[in-house]
Design a protein around this motif. Structure first.
Motif, PDB file in Angstrom:
ATOM      1  N   HIS A  75       0.759  -1.493  -0.332  1.00 55.04           N
ATOM      2  CA  HIS A  75       0.187  -0.412   0.200  1.00 55.04           C
ATOM      3  C   HIS A  75       1.042   1.092  -0.043  1.00 55.04           C
ATOM      4  O   HIS A  75       0.537   2.239   0.405  1.00 55.04           O
ATOM      5  N   SER A  76       2.362   1.003  -0.390  1.00 56.70           N
ATOM      6  CA  SER A  76       3.260   2.648  -0.007  1.00 56.70           C
ATOM      7  C   SER A  76       2.342   3.529  -1.637  1.00 56.70           C
ATOM      8  O   SER A  76       2.405   2.776  -2.742  1.00 56.70           O
ATOM      9  N   ILE A  77       1.906   4.438  -1.376  1.00 52.90           N
ATOM     10  CA  ILE A  77       1.740   5.595  -2.037  1.00 52.90           C
ATOM     11  C   ILE A  77       2.521   5.982  -3.029  1.00 52.90           C
ATOM     12  O   ILE A  77       1.918   6.502  -3.975  1.00 52.90           O
ATOM     13  N   THR A  78       3.943   5.688  -2.293  1.00 55.83           N
ATOM     14  CA  THR A  78       4.559   6.386  -3.604  1.00 55.83           C
ATOM     15  C   THR A  78       5.469   5.030  -4.358  1.00 55.83           C
ATOM     16  O   THR A  78       6.720   5.738  -4.537  1.00 55.83           O
ATOM     17  N   GLY A  79       4.778   4.524  -3.819  1.00 55.02           N
ATOM     18  CA  GLY A  79       5.236   3.125  -4.319  1.00 55.02           C
ATOM     19  C   GLY A  79       6.447   2.505  -3.923  1.00 55.02           C
ATOM     20  O   GLY A  79       7.631   2.088  -5.298  1.00 55.02           O
ATOM     21  N   GLN A  80       7.129   2.494  -2.667  1.00 59.26           N
ATOM     22  CA  GLN A  80       8.291   2.179  -2.107  1.00 59.26           C
ATOM     23  C   GLN A  80       8.600   0.431  -2.071  1.00 59.26           C
ATOM     24  O   GLN A  80       9.346   0.538  -2.116  1.00 59.26           O
ATOM     25  N   SER A  81       7.044   0.039  -2.214  1.00 60.07           N
ATOM     26  CA  SER A  81       7.243  -1.323  -2.174  1.00 60.07           C
ATOM     27  C   SER A  81       7.565  -1.831  -3.150  1.00 60.07           C
ATOM     28  O   SER A  81       7.442  -3.212  -3.624  1.00 60.07           O
ATOM     29  N   SER A  82       7.715  -1.679  -4.755  1.00 60.88           N
ATOM     30  CA  SER A  82       8.354  -2.473  -6.121  1.00 60.88           C
ATOM     31  C   SER A  82       9.290  -1.752  -6.308  1.00 60.88           C
ATOM     32  O   SER A  82       9.890  -0.534  -6.068  1.00 60.88           O
ATOM     33  N   CYS A  83      10.546  -2.825  -7.403  1.00 55.87           N
ATOM     34  CA  CYS A  83      11.568  -2.071  -7.885  1.00 55.87           C
ATOM     35  C   CYS A  83      11.413  -2.366  -9.577  1.00 55.87           C
ATOM     36  O   CYS A  83      10.695  -3.778  -9.765  1.00 55.87           O
ATOM     37  N   ASP A  84      11.470  -2.228  -9.770  1.00 50.77           N
ATOM     38  CA  ASP A  84      12.055  -2.380 -11.789  1.00 50.77           C
ATOM     39  C   ASP A  84      13.489  -3.197 -11.684  1.00 50.77           C
ATOM     40  O   ASP A  84      14.972  -2.719 -10.794  1.00 50.77           O
ATOM     41  N   ARG A  85      13.657  -3.933 -11.999  1.00 44.62           N
ATOM     42  CA  ARG A  85      15.108  -4.848 -12.075  1.00 44.62           C
ATOM     43  C   ARG A  85      15.772  -5.510 -10.905  1.00 44.62           C
ATOM     44  O   ARG A  85      17.165  -5.952 -10.689  1.00 44.62           O
ATOM     45  N   GLY A  86      14.786  -5.511  -9.794  1.00 43.75           N
ATOM     46  CA  GLY A  86      16.199  -5.463  -8.450  1.00 43.75           C
ATOM     47  C   GLY A  86      15.312  -6.745  -7.502  1.00 43.75           C
ATOM     48  O   GLY A  86      14.405  -7.558  -8.083  1.00 43.75           O
ATOM     49  N   LEU A  87      15.144  -7.225  -6.495  1.00 45.11           N
ATOM     50  CA  LEU A  87      14.901  -7.462  -5.522  1.00 45.11           C
ATOM     51  C   LEU A  87      13.854  -7.655  -4.601  1.00 45.11           C
ATOM     52  O   LEU A  87      13.243  -6.273  -3.897  1.00 45.11           O
ATOM     53  N   MET A  88      12.013  -8.265  -5.086  1.00 43.64           N
ATOM     54  CA  MET A  88      11.115  -7.295  -4.414  1.00 43.64           C
ATOM     55  C   MET A  88      10.978  -8.615  -2.815  1.00 43.64           C
ATOM     56  O   MET A  88      10.812  -9.602  -3.130  1.00 43.64           O
ATOM     57  N   ILE A  89      11.222  -8.540  -1.848  1.00 43.64           N
ATOM     58  CA  ILE A  89      11.138  -8.805  -0.625  1.00 43.64           C
ATOM     59  C   ILE A  89       9.543  -8.841   0.017  1.00 43.64           C
ATOM     60  O   ILE A  89       9.017  -7.958   0.556  1.00 43.64           O
ATOM     61  N   ASP A  90       9.017  -9.597  -0.123  1.00 40.44           N
ATOM     62  CA  ASP A  90       7.106  -9.941   0.058  1.00 40.44           C
ATOM     63  C   ASP A  90       6.921 -10.479   0.970  1.00 40.44           C
ATOM     64  O   ASP A  90       7.245 -11.593   0.898  1.00 40.44           O
ATOM     65  N   LEU A  91       6.697  -9.720   2.603  1.00 40.81           N
ATOM     66  CA  LEU A  91       6.339 -10.501   3.437  1.00 40.81           C
ATOM     67  C   LEU A  91       4.908 -11.145   3.676  1.00 40.81           C
ATOM     68  O   LEU A  91       4.379 -10.998   4.805  1.00 40.81           O
ATOM     69  N   SER A  92       4.254 -11.027   2.836  1.00 39.96           N
ATOM     70  CA  SER A  92       2.236 -10.782   2.839  1.00 39.96           C
ATOM     71  C   SER A  92       2.087 -12.342   2.950  1.00 39.96           C
ATOM     72  O   SER A  92       1.187 -12.059   3.053  1.00 39.96           O
ATOM     73  N   LEU A  93       2.806 -12.836   2.733  1.00 37.92           N
ATOM     74  CA  LEU A  93       2.717 -14.238   3.615  1.00 37.92           C
ATOM     75  C   LEU A  93       2.994 -15.010   4.680  1.00 37.92           C
ATOM     76  O   LEU A  93       2.797 -15.159   5.613  1.00 37.92           O
ATOM     77  N   MET A  94       3.831 -13.740   5.664  1.00 37.84           N
ATOM     78  CA  MET A  94       4.291 -14.164   6.848  1.00 37.84           C
ATOM     79  C   MET A  94       2.943 -12.506   7.980  1.00 37.84           C
ATOM     80  O   MET A  94       3.344 -11.633   7.890  1.00 37.84           O
ATOM     81  N   LYS A  95       1.884 -13.501   8.441  1.00 31.76           N
ATOM     82  CA  LYS A  95       1.071 -12.735   8.796  1.00 31.76           C
ATOM     83  C   LYS A  95       1.059 -13.833  10.345  1.00 31.76           C
ATOM     84  O   LYS A  95      -0.194 -12.989  11.439  1.00 31.76           O
ATOM     85  N   ASP A  96       1.588 -14.147  11.146  1.00 30.29           N
ATOM     86  CA  ASP A  96       1.566 -14.767  11.816  1.00 30.29           C
ATOM     87  C   ASP A  96       2.744 -14.214  12.798  1.00 30.29           C
ATOM     88  O   ASP A  96       4.079 -14.505  12.800  1.00 30.29           O
ATOM     89  N   VAL A  97       2.883 -13.787  14.086  1.00 29.07           N
ATOM     90  CA  VAL A  97       4.056 -13.004  14.175  1.00 29.07           C
ATOM     91  C   VAL A  97       3.922 -13.602  16.534  1.00 29.07           C
ATOM     92  O   VAL A  97       3.169 -13.413  17.106  1.00 29.07           O
ATOM     93  N   GLN A  98       5.449 -14.661  16.137  1.00 24.45           N
ATOM     94  CA  GLN A  98       4.963 -14.756  18.371  1.00 24.45           C
ATOM     95  C   GLN A  98       5.623 -13.516  18.678  1.00 24.45           C
ATOM     96  O   GLN A  98       7.330 -13.555  18.477  1.00 24.45           O
ATOM     97  N   LEU A  99       5.412 -13.375  20.035  1.00 23.72           N
ATOM     98  CA  LEU A  99       6.172 -12.950  21.235  1.00 23.72           C
ATOM     99  C   LEU A  99       6.470 -13.325  22.272  1.00 23.72           C
ATOM    100  O   LEU A  99       6.156 -14.234  22.379  1.00 23.72           O
ATOM    101  N   ASP A 100       7.384 -13.598  22.693  1.00 26.14           N
ATOM    102  CA  ASP A 100       7.939 -14.435  23.627  1.00 26.14           C
ATOM    103  C   ASP A 100       8.898 -13.086  24.152  1.00 26.14           C
ATOM    104  O   ASP A 100      10.013 -12.392  24.236  1.00 26.14           O
ATOM    105  N   THR A 101       7.919 -12.344  25.686  1.00 24.79           N
ATOM    106  CA  THR A 101       8.062 -11.703  26.254  1.00 24.79           C
ATOM    107  C   THR A 101       9.264 -11.680  27.343  1.00 24.79           C
ATOM    108  O   THR A 101       9.571 -11.141  28.202  1.00 24.79           O
TER     109      THR A 101
END
Length: 114
Positions: A75-101
């Protein structure tokens, strides 16, 4: 940027998630972001499934001198979440967070990051 087939094969084999190239099924869907004004085409999309995948992707990008973008929700309004000819690191599959307090760490399932 010059990547060999062996570089890409090794990177793909080391991921729990997916590594997509332009010819792969799902590439076009994965590269899209919310703001349609940005129609970028990364050389590689690492669809990370764990914090280990993220660390591996960052290391791969650094080692190979790749332009890198990070797509959380796309949802980056300025388009920073994508690039041309580089590596996009897509975190959309990572929906679970484990906290160890006790140890004050957070990470995705199956990993730990301090």
């Amino acid at each position: 940027m010059t990547l060999t087939r062996a570089d890409i094969k090794d990177f793909r084999a080391g991921l729990q998630g997916q590594l997509l190239l332009a010819q792969d099924d799902g590439y076009d869907q994965a590269r899209r972001v919310w703001n349609g004004a940005f129609d970028r085409h990364p050389a590689l999309i690492a669809r990370c499934a764990s914090t280990r995948d993220v660390a591996r992707a960052v290391s791969f990008a650094r080692t190979h001198g790749l332009l890198t973008s990070v797509k959380g929700g796309g949802h980056s309004i300025t388009g920073q979440s994508s690039c041309d000819r580089g590596l996009m690191i897509d975190l959309s599959l990572m929906k679970d967070v484990q906290l160890d307090t006790t140890h004050r760490t957070a990470g995705s399932a199956g990993s730990s990051v301090g």
